[in-house]
Scaffold this motif. Structure first.
Motif, PDB file in Angstrom:
ATOM      1  N   PRO B 132      43.693  42.357  38.293  1.00 53.07           N
ATOM      2  CA  PRO B 132      42.823  42.704  37.635  1.00 53.07           C
ATOM      3  C   PRO B 132      41.349  42.198  37.190  1.00 53.07           C
ATOM      4  O   PRO B 132      41.459  40.628  36.985  1.00 53.07           O
ATOM      5  CB  PRO B 132      43.067  43.175  36.433  1.00 53.07           C
ATOM      6  CG  PRO B 132      44.412  42.946  35.799  1.00 53.07           C
ATOM      7  CD  PRO B 132      44.995  42.153  37.812  1.00 53.07           C
ATOM      8  N   SER B 133      40.023  42.364  37.450  1.00 53.23           N
ATOM      9  CA  SER B 133      39.075  41.594  37.176  1.00 53.23           C
ATOM     10  C   SER B 133      38.936  41.325  36.323  1.00 53.23           C
ATOM     11  O   SER B 133      38.280  40.204  35.212  1.00 53.23           O
ATOM     12  CB  SER B 133      37.779  42.603  37.237  1.00 53.23           C
ATOM     13  OG  SER B 133      38.079  43.171  38.528  1.00 53.23           O
ATOM     14  N   GLY B 141      51.307  42.586  28.986  1.00 51.92           N
ATOM     15  CA  GLY B 141      51.592  43.862  28.262  1.00 51.92           C
ATOM     16  C   GLY B 141      50.604  44.853  28.546  1.00 51.92           C
ATOM     17  O   GLY B 141      51.449  46.231  28.618  1.00 51.92           O
ATOM     18  N   PHE B 324      30.915  44.963  37.583  1.00 51.58           N
ATOM     19  CA  PHE B 324      31.493  45.618  36.134  1.00 51.58           C
ATOM     20  C   PHE B 324      29.938  45.257  35.002  1.00 51.58           C
ATOM     21  O   PHE B 324      28.658  45.844  34.426  1.00 51.58           O
ATOM     22  CB  PHE B 324      32.382  45.843  35.230  1.00 51.58           C
ATOM     23  CG  PHE B 324      33.056  46.833  36.347  1.00 51.58           C
ATOM     24  CD1 PHE B 324      33.516  47.041  37.083  1.00 51.58           C
ATOM     25  CD2 PHE B 324      34.518  47.348  35.034  1.00 51.58           C
ATOM     26  CE1 PHE B 324      33.904  47.702  38.016  1.00 51.58           C
ATOM     27  CE2 PHE B 324      35.255  47.987  36.251  1.00 51.58           C
ATOM     28  CZ  PHE B 324      35.343  48.118  37.692  1.00 51.58           C
ATOM     29  N   GLU B 413      43.845  53.140  38.259  1.00 52.94           N
ATOM     30  CA  GLU B 413      44.127  51.889  37.343  1.00 52.94           C
ATOM     31  C   GLU B 413      43.495  51.757  36.019  1.00 52.94           C
ATOM     32  O   GLU B 413      44.552  50.739  35.569  1.00 52.94           O
ATOM     33  CB  GLU B 413      43.199  50.683  38.236  1.00 52.94           C
ATOM     34  CG  GLU B 413      41.973  50.643  38.076  1.00 52.94           C
ATOM     35  CD  GLU B 413      41.164  48.868  39.834  1.00 52.94           C
ATOM     36  OE1 GLU B 413      42.257  48.674  39.958  1.00 52.94           O
ATOM     37  OE2 GLU B 413      40.536  48.767  39.329  1.00 52.94           O
ATOM     38  N   HIS B 414      42.556  52.442  35.542  1.00 51.94           N
ATOM     39  CA  HIS B 414      42.264  52.404  33.710  1.00 51.94           C
ATOM     40  C   HIS B 414      43.277  53.521  33.509  1.00 51.94           C
ATOM     41  O   HIS B 414      43.431  53.132  31.696  1.00 51.94           O
ATOM     42  CB  HIS B 414      40.797  52.990  33.861  1.00 51.94           C
ATOM     43  CG  HIS B 414      39.394  51.033  34.367  1.00 51.94           C
ATOM     44  ND1 HIS B 414      38.591  51.659  35.402  1.00 51.94           N
ATOM     45  CD2 HIS B 414      40.254  50.172  35.366  1.00 51.94           C
ATOM     46  CE1 HIS B 414      37.985  50.958  35.624  1.00 51.94           C
ATOM     47  NE2 HIS B 414      39.101  49.808  35.576  1.00 51.94           N
TER      48      HIS B 414
HETATM   49  C1  LIG Z   1      34.987  43.455  32.936  1.00 49.35           C
HETATM   50  C2  LIG Z   1      36.780  44.705  32.798  1.00 49.35           C
HETATM   51  C3  LIG Z   1      36.941  44.470  34.034  1.00 49.35           C
HETATM   52  C4  LIG Z   1      38.131  44.938  34.572  1.00 49.35           C
HETATM   53  N1  LIG Z   1      39.351  45.336  35.886  1.00 49.35           N
HETATM   54  C5  LIG Z   1      40.153  45.833  36.049  1.00 49.35           C
HETATM   55  C6  LIG Z   1      40.489  45.747  37.273  1.00 49.35           C
HETATM   56  O1  LIG Z   1      40.288  45.398  38.358  1.00 49.35           O
HETATM   57  N2  LIG Z   1      41.406  46.240  37.430  1.00 49.35           N
HETATM   58  C7  LIG Z   1      42.403  47.325  36.069  1.00 49.35           C
HETATM   59  O2  LIG Z   1      43.400  48.041  37.028  1.00 49.35           O
HETATM   60  N3  LIG Z   1      41.777  46.938  35.486  1.00 49.35           N
HETATM   61  C8  LIG Z   1      41.113  46.464  34.850  1.00 49.35           C
HETATM   62  N4  LIG Z   1      40.401  46.823  33.266  1.00 49.35           N
HETATM   63  C9  LIG Z   1      40.955  46.976  32.198  1.00 49.35           C
HETATM   64  C10 LIG Z   1      41.788  46.556  31.519  1.00 49.35           C
HETATM   65  O3  LIG Z   1      41.331  45.287  31.486  1.00 49.35           O
HETATM   66  C11 LIG Z   1      43.352  46.578  32.360  1.00 49.35           C
HETATM   67  O4  LIG Z   1      43.747  47.642  32.148  1.00 49.35           O
HETATM   68  C12 LIG Z   1      43.820  45.501  31.716  1.00 49.35           C
HETATM   69  O5  LIG Z   1      45.575  45.803  31.705  1.00 49.35           O
HETATM   70  C13 LIG Z   1      44.616  46.148  30.231  1.00 49.35           C
HETATM   71  O6  LIG Z   1      45.832  45.072  29.220  1.00 49.35           O
HETATM   72  P1  LIG Z   1      45.075  44.047  27.714  1.00 49.35           P
HETATM   73  O7  LIG Z   1      46.321  43.134  27.443  1.00 49.35           O
HETATM   74  O8  LIG Z   1      43.735  44.461  27.508  1.00 49.35           O
HETATM   75  O9  LIG Z   1      45.392  46.032  27.093  1.00 49.35           O
HETATM   76  P2  LIG Z   1      45.038  47.055  26.034  1.00 49.35           P
HETATM   77  O10 LIG Z   1      44.050  47.328  25.917  1.00 49.35           O
HETATM   78  O11 LIG Z   1      45.026  45.924  24.410  1.00 49.35           O
HETATM   79  O12 LIG Z   1      46.206  47.768  26.324  1.00 49.35           O
HETATM   80  C14 LIG Z   1      46.088  49.203  27.046  1.00 49.35           C
HETATM   81  C15 LIG Z   1      47.089  49.630  26.925  1.00 49.35           C
HETATM   82  O13 LIG Z   1      48.280  49.131  26.837  1.00 49.35           O
HETATM   83  C16 LIG Z   1      49.341  49.625  26.171  1.00 49.35           C
HETATM   84  N5  LIG Z   1      49.912  48.567  25.299  1.00 49.35           N
HETATM   85  C17 LIG Z   1      49.352  47.220  25.411  1.00 49.35           C
HETATM   86  N6  LIG Z   1      50.333  45.737  25.525  1.00 49.35           N
HETATM   87  C18 LIG Z   1      51.572  47.344  25.290  1.00 49.35           C
HETATM   88  C19 LIG Z   1      52.914  46.421  24.836  1.00 49.35           C
HETATM   89  N7  LIG Z   1      53.542  45.146  25.040  1.00 49.35           N
HETATM   90  N8  LIG Z   1      54.036  47.432  25.029  1.00 49.35           N
HETATM   91  C20 LIG Z   1      53.107  48.966  25.442  1.00 49.35           C
HETATM   92  N9  LIG Z   1      52.509  49.353  25.902  1.00 49.35           N
HETATM   93  C21 LIG Z   1      51.153  47.751  25.540  1.00 49.35           C
HETATM   94  C22 LIG Z   1      48.115  50.041  24.621  1.00 49.35           C
HETATM   95  O14 LIG Z   1      48.955  50.824  24.185  1.00 49.35           O
HETATM   96  C23 LIG Z   1      46.993  50.708  25.323  1.00 49.35           C
HETATM   97  O15 LIG Z   1      47.502  51.586  26.107  1.00 49.35           O
HETATM   98  C24 LIG Z   1      38.937  45.687  33.628  1.00 49.35           C
HETATM   99  C25 LIG Z   1      38.585  46.133  31.927  1.00 49.35           C
HETATM  100  C26 LIG Z   1      37.257  45.302  31.994  1.00 49.35           C
HETATM  101  C27 LIG Z   1      36.567  45.066  30.501  1.00 49.35           C
END
Ligand SMILES: Cc1cc2nc3c(=O)[nH]c(=O)nc-3n(C[C@H](O)[C@H](O)[C@H](O)COP(=O)(O)OP(=O)(O)OC[C@H]3O[C@@H](n4cnc5c(N)ncnc54)[C@H](O)[C@@H]3O)c2cc1C
Lengths: 423, 482
Positions: B132-133, B141, B324, B413-414
């Protein structure tokens, strides 16, 4: 009438005939039995809606139902606790939409694998999977048994290829999940839940797959050696930058081979063949025999009684598995054969006498579990299956799996007893 | 929250692992989708599986809803707290537990940052494919919960392909192991269901990943077209020629301008820019790159450039990955959408987006994972202008409806999270949603784990579903169930 079918007296089969059409409901024969468990009737609905209605009717009537595709793997799993009705998908056999420019296909569950591949090949595409008996096996059947073959090395298994599904549930609902785009995270991935569920949660009536181009060129190589030296080579190939589409270990008493397949452009293949020779060192390559890539199917043929097992281990454990099978077979004077795919799953076949097979099965199971692997008895004399869970000891997720089953099929209508831990 | 419960929580995670001060809690009131904000009662930062279990047991006993949180970069409000609930942040569980190179497995705690997995195995020539970006900050997780993708998932597959198993704390505090180190373990594919379940089925406390060997050669081609339609035709041409590039990404003019301003990626100023990355054996990449260039030329590309060095390739990708954030330079605010369409619907959907955006007078920048039809329209607006946020929301929603109509999906993917749950009812029929809820009820019958997300309506799981009885209206032919 046998006890299990005591329910028959109140069953009004003409109601079912009304749903599926008189000519598509027939009395079962001995050939329809599942692991020796007799079946009463066989219905072949012509549409997904009719199948759902038939299932709802059977459920309401308190019948036990086994879905059936091509019938090639009907003996997989534990013997059913009971089966009154076989719901066949034979008439749901259409390729509904081959969106070749999008590289997806929507297909009915009863379509035979080879028929689907023929349609896809018209546009140079394939479902990148080479399961068992494609001429007879259906899409619903390979999905429910999570079957796969040598292409798995590159394209993954069905869980990596299926992008959508429609299932009929015992309450008559027709539920979809996923869709016809390869990327989709809206809601739970039910297609994966149903893949490998052996028809215990619902009846798959339709599937949507992502497709791959047919290879431009293809070349297979084989190496001979000991299981140990070939296992080392297998790991070296996996750790190299080679892009193989097949990586398979074959072993039997006194012989062992490693097969590697490259697909791609002629120049790319040529370069890789050169590289693999460097990696292999003293082990010399020859062209893979034409039947190398169907050995996962050929291993099913042979003398009986026989035991066919599927094992899962880590790729570094193949040589240990071969040594184990050889030792266990030797102790019972059984013949043996192993065909394993590089990702860590394979078949082991033992032939000989029934008591020997039983003893061997128990030892193999124990030893593989100790290694952190799993062993499923796919086919064996029914007597061996009795009192033995062909799937192996339940994991700590078993209670959760039971809860999943209870939510989808609260009355145990579908394939009762055939799945893990008696689900 | 009652003092006795807080004391119990404190006893589990220690004083440093419990946050209750409002100003500190506000850090956790939203994820990457900042328009939704809810203050939780408390945030807990466990350091072990046993602590997560102990916390969840208390929640279960007291019926306190909990929301797992990774790095909080989610873009659909998935980690949005629930009022009267707690947040369980996994950031302190950030150890890489095991690296098994011969078998290509890595076992991690959920708080491990995505890029750190690759960093750990890169010296040995491996990488963790889902990229992911946000990979410099997002957690494994979170990736598991969202089934995250990235540019290279076109060839390598999404998170679900690279996760073999996980340890999960269920909502009653029990611990289960789904899947494992080996493939095809007997039983239902529960890892397959857990991946992408957005925190609604429990908390992953350990994840078994598969790593991939780095390809021999990687090349990326940049092609400039006058329009996204021409670029889209080239994408179809490449796929039709039987090639499976590692990535095919597209940007429209607005997105290019933004990326240029932000990171000077040296992109040509054009109407539609295509990035095509090929990897594999050197002679193969060379042959296929020529074919890709041919297809692009035939489709109207007026500038084609193959990045020569690693540094140049990195710069090309920096522009794409920064897109983004860069769009923030073009307008005070924007909404990111994540629709998916069959690739062939691209020209139609693009022209509809242009029509819709000119109707309401808002600009839309477009960044796509073009190879798999995943659109990221960025709707630009100015929240200072009264009513414009509403207009922007309506436009973003209309774009999602276009995707549904084209046979696609509301999210690639989001995730659905909080933001798109009402759209689930537009994409799926009632029986579809009911069936998904069966899974949820099996895992979390009391609806404690990230409740009220993903589905338009909560389902009460108490009743065990019984034999289907047709409703009298159905019998009378007045209403139909499906
Ligand atoms: C600038 C930017 C670019 C992005 N680019 C992409 C991209 O290219 N592709 C993409 O797919 N996404 C992208 N995303 C979205 C995001 O980064 C992803 O969805 C990422 O996987 C979220 O991870 P996180 O650790 O921040 O999770 P969080 O935002 O903290 O949580 C996301 C979800 O996961 C759950 N969760 C977290 N940890 C656990 C765990 N251990 N067990 C069970 N559930 C859990 C939470 O309850 C929530 O529902 C981007 C976001 C930003 C800000």
């Amino acid at each position: 009438m046998p006890a299990a079918s005591g329910v028959m007296t109140q069953v009004s089969w003409p109601e079912l005939a009304e749903i599926v059409g008189k000519e598509h409901l027939r009395a079962a024969t001995a050939a329809d039995a599942i692991d020796g468990v007799e079946v009463q009737m066989v219905a072949e609905p012509g549409t997904a809606e009719d199948l759902a209605r038939a299932l709802r009717w059977a459920h309401a009537a308190g019948l036990k139902v086994s879905p059936r595709g091509g019938g090639t793997k009907l003996g997989w799993g534990n013997p059913p606790a009971a089966c009154h009705l076989v719901l066949s998908t034979a008439r749901l056999n259409r390729v509904l939409e081959h969106a070749w420019a999008d590289m997806t296909v929507i297909v009915e569950a009863g379509c035979r694998v080879a028929d689907l591949q023929k349609t896809l090949a018209e546009h140079g595409q394939q479902l990148a999977l080479d399961p068992l008996w494609p001429e007879r096996a259906t899409i619903g059947g390979i999905l429910s048994t999570n079957d796969s073959g040598t292409l798995r090395a590159r394209y993954g298994s069905l869980r990596d290829l299926i992008i959508g599904t429609t299932v009929a549930l015992p309450d008559g609902a027709l539920a979809k999940s996923g869709g016809k785009v390869v990327k989709n995270v809206a809601g739970y991935d039910l297609a994966k839940l149903f893949t490998g569920a052996l028809g215990t949660l619902g009846v798959m009536v339709q599937a949507i797959f992502r497709l791959h181009p047919l290879p431009r060129e293809s070349r297979g190589l084989s190496f001979s050696g000991t299981p140990e030296s070939l296992n080392q080579l297998l790991l070296a190939i996996q750790a190299s930058k080679l892009t193989f589409t097949g990586l398979q270990l074959r072993a039997a008493q006194g012989s062992a081979h490693l097969d590697v397949r490259f697909d791609g452009t002629a120049a790319g293949i040529q370069a890789q063949v050169k590289q693999i020779q460097q990696i292999a060192g003293l082990l010399a390559a020859s062209d893979a025999p034409a039947n190398a890539w169907t050995s996962h199917q050929a291993i099913w043929d042979g003398a009986s009684p026989a035991l066919m097992t599927k094992f899962s281990v880590l790729p570094a454990q193949f040589a240990a598995v071969c040594a184990l099978v050889e030792r266990v077979a030797g102790a019972q004077s059984l013949a043996w054969k192993v065909v394993a795919q590089g990702v860590g799953a394979g078949y082991a076949r033992l032939e000989g006498n029934e008591p020997g097979l039983r003893t061997a099965l128990l030892t193999l199971r124990d030893e593989l579990v100790k290694m952190g692997g799993t062993l499923v008895a796919l086919a064996c004399p029914v007597a061996i299956k009795r009192g033995f869970d062909v799937w192996g000891p339940p994991s700590d997720a078993q209670p959760l799996m039971v809860r999943v089953k209870q939510r989808f099929d609260p009355d145990g209508t579908l394939n009762p007893g055939r799945f893990v831990g008696g689900i | 929250m009652e003092a006795r419960i807080l004391n119990e929580f404190r006893a589990i995670v220690g004083a440093s692992g419990l946050i209750t001060e409002p100003e500190q809690l506000s850090t956790y009131e939203c994820d990457g989708l900042t328009m939704f904000r809810v203050l939780p009662l408390a945030v807990l930062l466990p350091t072990s599986t046993a602590q997560v279990q102990a916390i969840v047991r208390v929640c279960h006993r007291e019926k306190i809803p909990f929301v797992a949180r990774g790095s909080g970069t989610g873009l659909s409000g998935g980690a949005l707290p629930v009022a009267k609930g707690i947040v369980i942040s996994l950031t302190r569980m950030d150890r890489i537990l095991e690296v098994d190179l011969p078998n290509q497995r890595v076992v991690v705690e959920p708080g491990v940052i995505n890029l750190n997995v690759t960093a750990r195995v890169a010296p040995d020539g491996y990488f963790y494919a889902p990229d992911p970006s946000s990979q410099v900050v997002c957690s494994i997780g979170g990736n598991v919960a969202e089934n995250s993708g990235g540019a290279h998932c076109l060839k390598y597959g999404f998170t679900t392909t690279h996760v073999l198993g996980m340890e999960v704390v269920l909502s009653d505090g029990s611990l289960v192991h789904l899947g494992g180190r080996t493939v095809d373990r007997p039983g239902y594919d529960l890892p397959g269901v857990f991946v992408g379940s957005e925190g609604t089925l429990g908390i992953a406390t350990k994840v078994i990943l598969r790593i991939v060997k780095k390809p021999e050669v990687i090349q990326v081609l940049l092609a400039a077209f006058n329009s996204t339609n021409e670029a889209g035709a080239a994408v179809s041409g490449i796929i039709a020629a039987g090639m499976l590039p590692a990535a095919i990404e597209m940007m429209d003019n607005l997105a290019i301008q933004a990326a240029e301003a932000a990171v000077q990626a040296n992109y040509p100023n054009c109407g539609g820019l295509l990035l095509v990355e090929l990897d594999g054996p050197a002679p193969e990449v060379e042959t296929l790159m020529e074919e890709v260039a041919d297809v692009c030329t035939k489709c109207g590309a007026w500038e084609i450039h193959v990045a020569q060095s690693d540094a140049e390739r990195a710069r090309v990708w920096t522009g794409r990955k920064a897109a983004f954030a860069a769009v923030g330079r073009l307008a005070p605010a924007y909404i990111v959408q994540d629709g998916v369409i069959p690739r062939t619907a691209l020209p139609h959907v693009m022209s509809e987006i242009v029509r819709l955006s000119s109707e309401v007078g808002l600009r839309v920048a477009n960044v796509f994972h073009a190879g798999d039809g995943n659109l990221h329209p960025l709707v630009l607006y100015d929240s200072g202008v009264p009513g414009q946020d509403k207009l922007a929301e309506t436009l973003a929603n209309d774009i999602l409806r276009l995707c549904i109509k084209a046979g696609g999906s509301i999210t690639g993917e989001h995730g659905v999270g909080e933001e798109k749950k009402m759209f689930m009812a537009e994409m799926y029929a009632e029986p579809d949603l009911e069936t998904m809820q069966l899974v949820r009820c099996a895992f979390d019958p009391e609806n404690l784990s990230n409740p009220d997300k993903v589905f338009p309506r909560p389902r009460l799981c108490g009743e065990k579903p019984g034999v289907y009885e047709p409703h009298p209206l159905e019998v009378a032919g007045v209403a139909q169930r499906f």
